[in-house]
Design a protein around this motif. Structure first.
Motif, PDB file in Angstrom:
ATOM      1  N   ALA A   9       0.825  -1.215   0.000  1.00 57.15           N
ATOM      2  CA  ALA A   9       0.000   0.000   0.000  1.00 57.15           C
ATOM      3  C   ALA A   9       0.857   1.262   0.000  1.00 57.15           C
ATOM      4  O   ALA A   9       0.336   2.370  -0.113  1.00 57.15           O
ATOM      5  CB  ALA A   9      -0.923   0.010   1.225  1.00 57.15           C
ATOM      6  N   TYR A  11       4.292   3.851  -0.991  1.00 57.85           N
ATOM      7  CA  TYR A  11       4.646   4.648  -2.181  1.00 57.85           C
ATOM      8  C   TYR A  11       5.219   3.762  -3.312  1.00 57.85           C
ATOM      9  O   TYR A  11       4.626   3.654  -4.387  1.00 57.85           O
ATOM     10  CB  TYR A  11       5.645   5.728  -1.736  1.00 57.85           C
ATOM     11  N   ASN A  35       1.916   3.463   7.468  1.00 57.25           N
ATOM     12  CA  ASN A  35       2.330   4.660   6.726  1.00 57.25           C
ATOM     13  C   ASN A  35       1.639   4.719   5.361  1.00 57.25           C
ATOM     14  O   ASN A  35       2.234   5.145   4.370  1.00 57.25           O
ATOM     15  CB  ASN A  35       3.859   4.670   6.560  1.00 57.25           C
ATOM     16  N   GLY A  57      -2.050  -6.696   7.667  1.00 57.37           N
ATOM     17  CA  GLY A  57      -1.305  -7.447   8.676  1.00 57.37           C
ATOM     18  C   GLY A  57       0.129  -6.985   8.719  1.00 57.37           C
ATOM     19  O   GLY A  57       0.553  -6.123   7.939  1.00 57.37           O
ATOM     20  N   ILE A  59       4.349  -7.827   9.019  1.00 58.55           N
ATOM     21  CA  ILE A  59       5.363  -8.839   8.667  1.00 58.55           C
ATOM     22  C   ILE A  59       5.969  -9.500   9.918  1.00 58.55           C
ATOM     23  O   ILE A  59       6.595 -10.545   9.812  1.00 58.55           O
ATOM     24  CB  ILE A  59       6.509  -8.258   7.798  1.00 58.55           C
ATOM     25  N   ARG A  60       5.760  -8.892  11.077  1.00 60.04           N
ATOM     26  CA  ARG A  60       6.310  -9.494  12.303  1.00 60.04           C
ATOM     27  C   ARG A  60       5.357 -10.509  12.918  1.00 60.04           C
ATOM     28  O   ARG A  60       5.680 -11.124  13.931  1.00 60.04           O
ATOM     29  CB  ARG A  60       6.613  -8.382  13.329  1.00 60.04           C
ATOM     30  N   GLY A  82       8.463  -1.692   5.832  1.00 65.26           N
ATOM     31  CA  GLY A  82       9.466  -1.261   6.798  1.00 65.26           C
ATOM     32  C   GLY A  82       9.304   0.220   7.072  1.00 65.26           C
ATOM     33  O   GLY A  82       8.479   0.891   6.451  1.00 65.26           O
ATOM     34  N   SER A 122      13.992  -4.390  -0.829  1.00 65.40           N
ATOM     35  CA  SER A 122      14.195  -2.946  -0.974  1.00 65.40           C
ATOM     36  C   SER A 122      15.375  -2.516  -0.140  1.00 65.40           C
ATOM     37  O   SER A 122      15.222  -2.228   1.047  1.00 65.40           O
ATOM     38  CB  SER A 122      13.007  -2.179  -0.404  1.00 65.40           C
TER      39      SER A 122
END
Ligand code: NAD
Ligand code: WQD
Length: 336
Positions: A9, A11, A35, A57, A59-60, A82, A122
């Protein structure tokens, strides 16, 4: 078979999702929306006529990841999720290591358990460190990073390298981005920073749209042609396309490191002048003291990615300025 896009979602993630859908891939986007805004998926649908599956959800969250890998047949993962604000990372380093490093470990554990071992990560030009000569070439070692954000990227690169050495089933693209700017040419999706923008281009466009009074140019006495810092700015659509090209190198085991930049440096003043000449909108500015941690000048050596992945930037500086302004002027409050 689908591509999992973490941070889909955001940029760069949203532009990559558009390109994946247009190229015919099935896409599952995972994002905790810390974000970003879910409106982005309506916009993606307007652009492409398709809606990616969306899992809200983290990633952790291993339970969430295990369910996702059980619910969908995932072929490869593009991992954008991140935190990315350099200054903030010095104030709350544990959150950066928790999200970026721990989050990437949990993601890889869940991938391994599901038998999915192809990943595009990334990374950032920041991993070359403070003392690297320019232009940055992939053969240079990672250098001394100057903030927790940069250190988190370097740590994840090392973790993924060790993972590939331990198990030849893994294939990982480490994409080192330079300075992505611009927006989808439709003006429907773009960068939507919360609060005061940290980065140059969103600040310029918010001054232009009247949300901020003037730009502060951090430093006018650097050892560069006009005294302001030099960076390698590339269009986010070119960057997104680099991810599709990188997926193709995941047939070979091991890590594959690529710079994604134009190979050209531009100064802050050149960026301001170009914005005004392309859009016709003035950007008042003042010179301010140097910003802590800024390097005078860096840009990419983009030869390797050109030769091996046949990737070259297609969008010009004028396109970057036009598309930034198109997005900002049509969406002064971003997605909200
Ligand atoms: P972004 O903040 O717009 O996108 C990141 C997305 O990840 C957001 O939608 C956010 O909600 C989501 N997210 C954050 N933590 C998460 C978590 N724990 N679980 C699930 N989702 C989470 O940022 P961007 O500019 O699109 O950057 C994408 C990636 O590229 C980041 O990893 C960033 O560090 C890296 N990168 C960005 C730049 C840049 O200049 N934008 C440069 C180099 C590298
Ligand atoms: C560019 C130039 C500023 C704002 C950062 C991260 C990097 C990557 C991209 C995430 C610098 C000047 C800026 C302003 C200014 N991010 N500037 N006034 O610092 O090259 O890179 O974002 O992964 O890791 O370090 O980008 O856009 O912040 O700054 O004069 O209000 O613009 O000093 O010279 P940077 P930036």
């Amino acid at each position: 078979m689908a591509i999992l896009v973490t941070g889909g979602a955001g940029y760069i993630g949203s532009h990559t999702v558009v390109m994946l859908l247009e190229a015919g891939y099935e896409v599952v986007a995972l994002d905790n929306l810390c974000n970003s805004h879910p409106e982005v998926f309506n916009r993606i649908e307007t652009i492409t006529g398709k809606r990616p599956a969306f899992v809200e959800g983290d990633i952790r969250d291993r339970t969430c990841l295990d369910k996702l890998f059980a619910d969908y047949t995932i072929e490869s993962v593009i991992h954008f999720a991140g935190l990315k604000a350099v200054g903030e990372s010095s104030r709350i380093p544990l959150e950066y290591y928790q999200n970026n490093v721990h989050g990437s470990v949990v993601l890889c554990e869940a991938m391994a358990a599901a038998g999915v071992k192809k990943l595009v990560f990334s990374s950032s030009a920041t991993v070359y460190g403070e003392d690297a000569p320019v232009p940055y070439v992939e053969t240079m070692p990672r250098g001394k990073t100057s903030n927790p954000y940069g250190s988190s990227k370097a740590m994840v690169e090392q973790m993924l390298t060790d993972l590939c050495i331990s198990d030849e089933g893994w294939s990982v693209g480490l994409l080192r981005y330079f300075n992505p700017i611009g927006a989808h040419p439709s003006g429907l999706i773009g960068e939507d920073p919360q609060g005061i923008p940290n980065n140059l281009m969103p600040f310029i466009s918010q001054v232009a749209v009247g949300k901020r009074d003037q730009l502060s140019i951090f430093g006018s006495d650097y050892d560069t042609e006009d005294g302001t810092c030099v960076r390698d700015y590339l269009h986010v659509m070119d960057l997104a396309e680099g991810h599709l090209k990188a997926l193709s190198c995941l047939v070979q085991p091991g890590t594959h490191i690529y710079n994604l930049g134009t190979g050209n440096g531009l100064s802050v003043l050149e960026m301001v002048k170009s914005f005004t000449s392309v859009t016709g909108v003035a950007v008042p500015y003042q010179f301010a003291p140097r910003r802590d941690g800024d390097l005078p000048a860096f840009w990419a050596d983009a030869n390797k990615v050109g030769k091996e992945l046949d990737w070259q930037t297609q969008y010009s500086l004028e396109d970057m300025m036009r598309d930034t302004w198109n997005w900002q002027s049509k969406n002064p409050e971003g997605f909200r």
